[in-house]
Each structure stands twice: as structure tokens, then as C-alpha cells.
Motif scaffolding. Structure first.
Motif, PDB file in Angstrom:
ATOM      1  N   LYS A  58       0.806  -1.218   0.000  1.00 45.69           N
ATOM      2  CA  LYS A  58       0.000   0.000   0.000  1.00 45.69           C
ATOM      3  C   LYS A  58       0.841   1.270   0.000  1.00 45.69           C
ATOM      4  N   ASP A  59       2.136   1.120  -0.202  1.00 42.47           N
ATOM      5  CA  ASP A  59       3.036   2.271  -0.248  1.00 42.47           C
ATOM      6  C   ASP A  59       2.700   3.148  -1.464  1.00 42.47           C
ATOM      7  N   PRO A  60       2.421   4.437  -1.256  1.00 44.11           N
ATOM      8  CA  PRO A  60       2.019   5.325  -2.363  1.00 44.11           C
ATOM      9  C   PRO A  60       3.054   5.408  -3.485  1.00 44.11           C
ATOM     10  N   ALA A  61       4.324   5.498  -3.126  1.00 44.46           N
ATOM     11  CA  ALA A  61       5.365   5.631  -4.140  1.00 44.46           C
ATOM     12  C   ALA A  61       5.448   4.387  -5.017  1.00 44.46           C
ATOM     13  N   LEU A  62       5.384   3.203  -4.400  1.00 41.68           N
ATOM     14  CA  LEU A  62       5.448   1.968  -5.172  1.00 41.68           C
ATOM     15  C   LEU A  62       4.208   1.789  -6.036  1.00 41.68           C
ATOM     16  N   ASN A  63       3.068   2.265  -5.549  1.00 38.61           N
ATOM     17  CA  ASN A  63       1.837   2.135  -6.335  1.00 38.61           C
ATOM     18  C   ASN A  63       1.858   3.011  -7.585  1.00 38.61           C
ATOM     19  N   LYS A  64       2.665   4.042  -7.575  1.00 34.41           N
ATOM     20  CA  LYS A  64       2.810   4.868  -8.770  1.00 34.41           C
ATOM     21  C   LYS A  64       3.640   4.153  -9.833  1.00 34.41           C
ATOM     22  N   LYS A  65       4.514   3.252  -9.390  1.00 32.30           N
ATOM     23  CA  LYS A  65       5.400   2.544 -10.311  1.00 32.30           C
ATOM     24  C   LYS A  65       4.877   1.158 -10.687  1.00 32.30           C
ATOM     25  N   ILE A  66       4.061   0.581  -9.803  1.00 35.40           N
ATOM     26  CA  ILE A  66       3.486  -0.742 -10.056  1.00 35.40           C
ATOM     27  C   ILE A  66       1.973  -0.603  -9.972  1.00 35.40           C
ATOM     28  N   PRO A  67       1.286  -0.512 -11.094  1.00 31.82           N
ATOM     29  CA  PRO A  67      -0.161  -0.282 -11.119  1.00 31.82           C
ATOM     30  C   PRO A  67      -0.955  -1.286 -10.290  1.00 31.82           C
ATOM     31  N   GLU A  68      -1.887  -0.769  -9.485  1.00 26.52           N
ATOM     32  CA  GLU A  68      -2.813  -1.577  -8.691  1.00 26.52           C
ATOM     33  C   GLU A  68      -2.104  -2.502  -7.708  1.00 26.52           C
ATOM     34  N   LEU A  69      -0.916  -2.121  -7.276  1.00 20.48           N
ATOM     35  CA  LEU A  69      -0.167  -2.942  -6.322  1.00 20.48           C
ATOM     36  C   LEU A  69      -0.959  -3.177  -5.038  1.00 20.48           C
ATOM     37  N   PRO A  97       9.345  -7.192  11.782  1.00 21.46           N
ATOM     38  CA  PRO A  97      10.206  -6.344  10.944  1.00 21.46           C
ATOM     39  C   PRO A  97       9.390  -5.223  10.312  1.00 21.46           C
ATOM     40  N   THR A  98      10.054  -4.142   9.998  1.00 14.92           N
ATOM     41  CA  THR A  98       9.404  -3.028   9.292  1.00 14.92           C
ATOM     42  C   THR A  98      10.276  -2.659   8.095  1.00 14.92           C
ATOM     43  N   PRO A  99      10.218  -3.458   7.040  1.00 17.92           N
ATOM     44  CA  PRO A  99      11.072  -3.221   5.860  1.00 17.92           C
ATOM     45  C   PRO A  99      10.848  -1.832   5.281  1.00 17.92           C
ATOM     46  N   GLN A 100      11.953  -1.159   4.978  1.00 18.33           N
ATOM     47  CA  GLN A 100      11.883   0.189   4.439  1.00 18.33           C
ATOM     48  C   GLN A 100      12.723   0.301   3.169  1.00 18.33           C
ATOM     49  N   GLY A 101      12.421   1.305   2.373  1.00 19.79           N
ATOM     50  CA  GLY A 101      13.251   1.634   1.217  1.00 19.79           C
ATOM     51  C   GLY A 101      13.437   0.486   0.246  1.00 19.79           C
ATOM     52  N   ASN A 102      14.662   0.324  -0.220  1.00 16.10           N
ATOM     53  CA  ASN A 102      14.949  -0.706  -1.209  1.00 16.10           C
ATOM     54  C   ASN A 102      14.780  -2.110  -0.645  1.00 16.10           C
ATOM     55  N   ALA A 103      15.054  -2.275   0.640  1.00 13.34           N
ATOM     56  CA  ALA A 103      14.875  -3.585   1.270  1.00 13.34           C
ATOM     57  C   ALA A 103      13.430  -4.041   1.155  1.00 13.34           C
ATOM     58  N   ALA A 104      12.496  -3.109   1.244  1.00 11.71           N
ATOM     59  CA  ALA A 104      11.081  -3.447   1.153  1.00 11.71           C
ATOM     60  C   ALA A 104      10.740  -4.045  -0.207  1.00 11.71           C
ATOM     61  N   VAL A 105      11.447  -3.636  -1.241  1.00 12.67           N
ATOM     62  CA  VAL A 105      11.213  -4.187  -2.580  1.00 12.67           C
ATOM     63  C   VAL A 105      11.543  -5.672  -2.593  1.00 12.67           C
ATOM     64  N   GLY A 106      12.600  -6.050  -1.862  1.00 10.21           N
ATOM     65  CA  GLY A 106      12.955  -7.467  -1.768  1.00 10.21           C
ATOM     66  C   GLY A 106      11.884  -8.278  -1.060  1.00 10.21           C
ATOM     67  N   ASN A 160      11.851  -2.270 -14.117  1.00 11.00           N
ATOM     68  CA  ASN A 160      11.729  -0.872 -14.546  1.00 11.00           C
ATOM     69  C   ASN A 160      11.692   0.123 -13.381  1.00 11.00           C
ATOM     70  N   LEU A 161      11.974  -0.354 -12.170  1.00  7.59           N
ATOM     71  CA  LEU A 161      12.008   0.550 -11.027  1.00  7.59           C
ATOM     72  C   LEU A 161      13.188   1.511 -11.103  1.00  7.59           C
ATOM     73  N   GLY A 162      14.175   1.156 -11.908  1.00  7.72           N
ATOM     74  CA  GLY A 162      15.322   2.044 -12.096  1.00  7.72           C
ATOM     75  C   GLY A 162      16.308   2.045 -10.944  1.00  7.72           C
ATOM     76  N   LEU A 163      16.415   0.936 -10.229  1.00  6.93           N
ATOM     77  CA  LEU A 163      17.346   0.863  -9.106  1.00  6.93           C
ATOM     78  C   LEU A 163      18.783   0.723  -9.611  1.00  6.93           C
ATOM     79  N   ASP A 164      19.690   1.440  -8.965  1.00 10.80           N
ATOM     80  CA  ASP A 164      21.098   1.290  -9.317  1.00 10.80           C
ATOM     81  C   ASP A 164      21.639   0.028  -8.634  1.00 10.80           C
ATOM     82  N   PRO A 165      22.856  -0.413  -8.969  1.00 15.76           N
ATOM     83  CA  PRO A 165      23.384  -1.666  -8.400  1.00 15.76           C
ATOM     84  C   PRO A 165      23.360  -1.711  -6.874  1.00 15.76           C
ATOM     85  N   LYS A 166      23.680  -0.616  -6.229  1.00 16.07           N
ATOM     86  CA  LYS A 166      23.672  -0.589  -4.762  1.00 16.07           C
ATOM     87  C   LYS A 166      22.253  -0.788  -4.227  1.00 16.07           C
ATOM     88  N   ALA A 167      21.296  -0.130  -4.865  1.00 13.19           N
ATOM     89  CA  ALA A 167      19.907  -0.266  -4.450  1.00 13.19           C
ATOM     90  C   ALA A 167      19.403  -1.686  -4.697  1.00 13.19           C
TER      91      ALA A 167
END
Length: 206
Positions: A58-69, A97-106, A160-167
């Protein structure tokens, strides 16, 4: 193909293959479809994991990148399935746990990938326990467009999230943490010794 040439989703899969297999083994070792009692415990396990990832869906930012997430989240469906068995979500003894940021994508990768792997589980619930998408196994039901098609589309969105190698590395570690946490909860719910691993080779995804 080198690491640099692999897509993000391919890197996620490759980096978590061994851990994923160990989760397969552990889940099937507890015979989740042997009877309603075991299945209720399995649903309680699922309730803890999906409660953790519910906010990611339900993260707003991720929902903009992944439709109907947000509509792909399954915590509410797990709770509904538990109600059919006159049971409730499990209260995990430790801190969630409370995954945040790039870790949450995993963590999201693990959670959404489970919908693809759940085909086997859904069939087992239906055949052995007489549960289905309308009664007791709603959270295991496939995506309306089909499990395979949906998963292929979802991986494209990840790539297509555009994450760099570190992310990407941070997301990969997040996926490893998600699998590890799932095993911790499984051992607690089913009363297995800490660190217990099963030698069986069976297919599953959380």
C-alpha cells in the motif's frame, strides 16, 4: 550472462535460490495439508508474513510505479481464510520487521512471487481439505489474469524501477531477510527447534 547483464528480477532469483529451496523444504516438512489443524497453523504463519508486507503493497510511491499494487495484498484474505477455520491471526512473540526503502522491494518480491508458487498449495488445499477460493483458501487463489502472466508482468515492473546496483543489492538482502524471517515464524508457529531445517526437496513460495 554476467551479473551486470542480468535484469534486477533475475538477480533476485539467482541470489535467493538456495534460501528459497530451504523454505520449500521446511514448509512441506510440517505437512500443512495433513489436516485442518495443520492448515490453520499454516494460515497463522501466513498471517504474520503478510501482515509485515501489507504496508509495502500500500506504499504510495510503489503504487505509482506498479499499477494496482495495493490490490495484490493478501493479508485480509489470509484473515478471511482463518475465520473459516474458526482461528485468528498469530501473535508473533518477537518484534515484527518493518522493511523500508529498497529492502522493502525485496520483501515484496518474495510476497508476490508466492502467488506463482501457490498453485501447488491451492490444489493441495482443494483436494485434501476441500477448501477453495471462496472458502478457506482465498489467499492462495491465482491472479485473475493467470499466475504466470501476472508474474511475468510484475517482474517487468520490478526491472523498470530504475534501481542502481547498490539499491538492487539492498533489495536482494531484503529478500533474503524475508525468507529468513518466514522460517523463524514457521518454527515458532509449528513448535520446531530453533535452526531446524528439513532435508526434503519440495516446491513452495511464501
Amino acid at each position: 550472462m554476467t551479473q551486470q547483464q542480468k535484469t534486477f528480477s533475475e538477480r533476485l532469483k539467482a541470489a535467493n535460490r538456495i534460501t528459497h529451496d530451504s523454505v520449500d523444504n521446511l514448509v512441506m516438512s510440517v505437512e500443512p495439508f495433513k489436516n485442518n489443524e495443520n492448515y490453520a497453523k499454516f494460515l497463522q504463519l501466513q498471517s504474520v508474513f503478510h501482515k509485515v508486507v501489507d504496508g509495502i503493497y500500500k506504499d504510495p510511491a510503489l503504487n505509482k510505479k506498479i499499477p494496482e499494487l495495493e490490490y495484490m495484498a493478501r493479508y485480509d484474505a489470509v484473515v478471511k481464510d482463518l475465520e473459516v477455520l474458526n482461528s485468528q491471526p498469530y501473535e508473533f512473540k518477537g518484534n515484527l520487521p518493518t522493511p523500508q526503502g529498497n529492502a522493502a522491494v525485496g520483501w515484496l518480491y518474495c510476497a508476490e512471487g508466492s502467488n506463482l508458487g501457490a498453485a501447488f498449495l491451492y490444489k493441495a488445499a482443494e483436494k485434501k481439505l476441500n477448501f477453495d477460493a471462496e472458502h478457506g483458501a482465498s489467499h492462495l487463489a491465482g491472479h485473475p489474469e493467470g499466475r504466470g502472466k501476472h508474474w511475468r508482468e510484475f517482474k517487468v515492473y520490478l526491472d523498470n524501477l530504475g534501481l542502481d546496483p547498490k539499491a538492487e543489492d539492498e533489495a536482494i538482502q531484503g529478500a533474503k531477510d524475508a525468507f529468513a524471517f518466514y522460517k523463524v515464524v514457521l518454527r515458532e508457529v509449528f513448535g520446531l527447534p530453533e535452526g531446524y531445517e528439513s532435508p526434503n526437496q519440495r516446491a513452495f513460495h511464501p
